[in-house]
Design an enzyme around this catalytic site. Structure first.
Site, short mmCIF file in Angstrom:
data_model
loop_
_atom_site.label_atom_id
_atom_site.label_comp_id
_atom_site.label_asym_id
_atom_site.label_seq_id
_atom_site.Cartn_x
_atom_site.Cartn_y
_atom_site.Cartn_z
N LEU A 1 0.88 -1.12 -0.04
CA LEU A 1 -0.03 0.01 0.21
C LEU A 1 0.89 1.38 0.25
O LEU A 1 2.21 1.29 0.72
CB LEU A 1 -0.73 0.06 1.00
N ASP A 2 0.60 2.00 -0.80
CA ASP A 2 1.81 3.56 -0.90
C ASP A 2 1.65 4.03 0.56
O ASP A 2 0.75 3.54 1.23
CB ASP A 2 0.52 4.31 -1.38
N LEU A 3 2.71 4.99 0.61
CA LEU A 3 2.79 6.06 2.39
C LEU A 3 1.55 6.56 2.67
O LEU A 3 1.26 6.59 4.11
CB LEU A 3 3.65 6.89 2.02
#
Ligand code: URA
Length: 234
Positions: free
Chosen positions: A105-107
């Site tokens: 998952l992205d930051l």
């Protein structure tokens, strides 16, 4: 004492497939009690010292693999190690090493993330051929055009890619709030799908993977073990 195959033990520790572990072993890069072993089927137990000689790392032999769900908070990176940001592993306390996140998952994305030490299981969750559904809720900058439902169901061509996305299911929950189910995991896929249609994702949360929903009472930063029934779904 329980034993497991050497290739399974290595795959669990490194988050690789059994086939990749087998290659490492056949190259003579794995030692058991100081001796290089080329037999991937050799049974090892917690009493054996297994090392990845290439990276000079100890491989922990475990009797049973572990499976967790984490509600990933925003601002932590999906990795086991990073020089700049806290990683998702910083949410785990009192758990020995060997765990790694399954997929990414992205930051700035929050929500459901599996964490395990079972490389083969992780591979089953993420393998493109399995088309495991992942459900996201996204807040959009502009109201969602009802026509997007059909466009995403047909697949869209993302910038710089040669093949369109697989059919995805879009539900419009409110003018600027949507639920999107995708069956693959391309880089920044959800954000790029909306960007391809001139919209912008303001916030993104993953709420389910393959039939396992993020429980409402699992707050960002909290985790719990998967039940054996949940882990067996993959
Ligand atoms: N799609 C994205 O754009 N970001 C994520 O974190 C996951 C899916």
């Amino acid at each position: 004492m329980e034993t497991i195959r050497l290739d399974k033990c290595v795959a669990q520790n490194y988050g690789c497939s059994r086939r990749e572990a087998g290659i490492l072993i056949r190259k003579g890069l794995v030692t058991v009690n100081g001796v290089p072993v080329r037999d991937a089927a050799l049974k090892v137990s917690g009493a054996d010292q297994v090392r990845n000689a290439e990276q000079d790392l100890e491989v922990v032999t475990r009797e049973a693999p572990r499976y967790f769900m984490l509600n990933k908070p925003r601002g932590v990176i999906t990795a086991t190690d990073d020089s700049e940001h806290s990683t998702v592993m910083s949410c785990f306390w009192n758990e020995a090493g060997g765990l790694f996140p399954v997929g990414r998952l992205d930051l700035d994305t929050e929500g459901l993330l599996f964490v395990t030490d079972d490389g083969a299981w992780a591979h089953r969750v993420t393998a493109p051929s399995r088309k495991c559904p992942k459900v996201y809720e996204a807040e959009l900058e502009n109201p969602a055009d009802p026509g997007l439902k059909e466009i995403f169901a047909a697949g869209v061509l993302l910038r710089g890619e040669k093949t369109p996305t697989l059919p995805a299911d879009l539900e419009i929950l409110a003018p600027n709030l949507v639920r999107l189910t995708i069956y693959e995991g391309r880089y920044h896929q959800v954000k790029r799908m909306f960007a391809s249609q001139g919209n912008h994702v303001i916030s993104l949360k993953r709420i389910a993977i393959g039939g396992i929903a993020l429980p409402e009472d699992l707050l960002p930063g909290e985790y719990r073990p998967l039940t054996p029934e949940e882990a067996a779904l993959f």
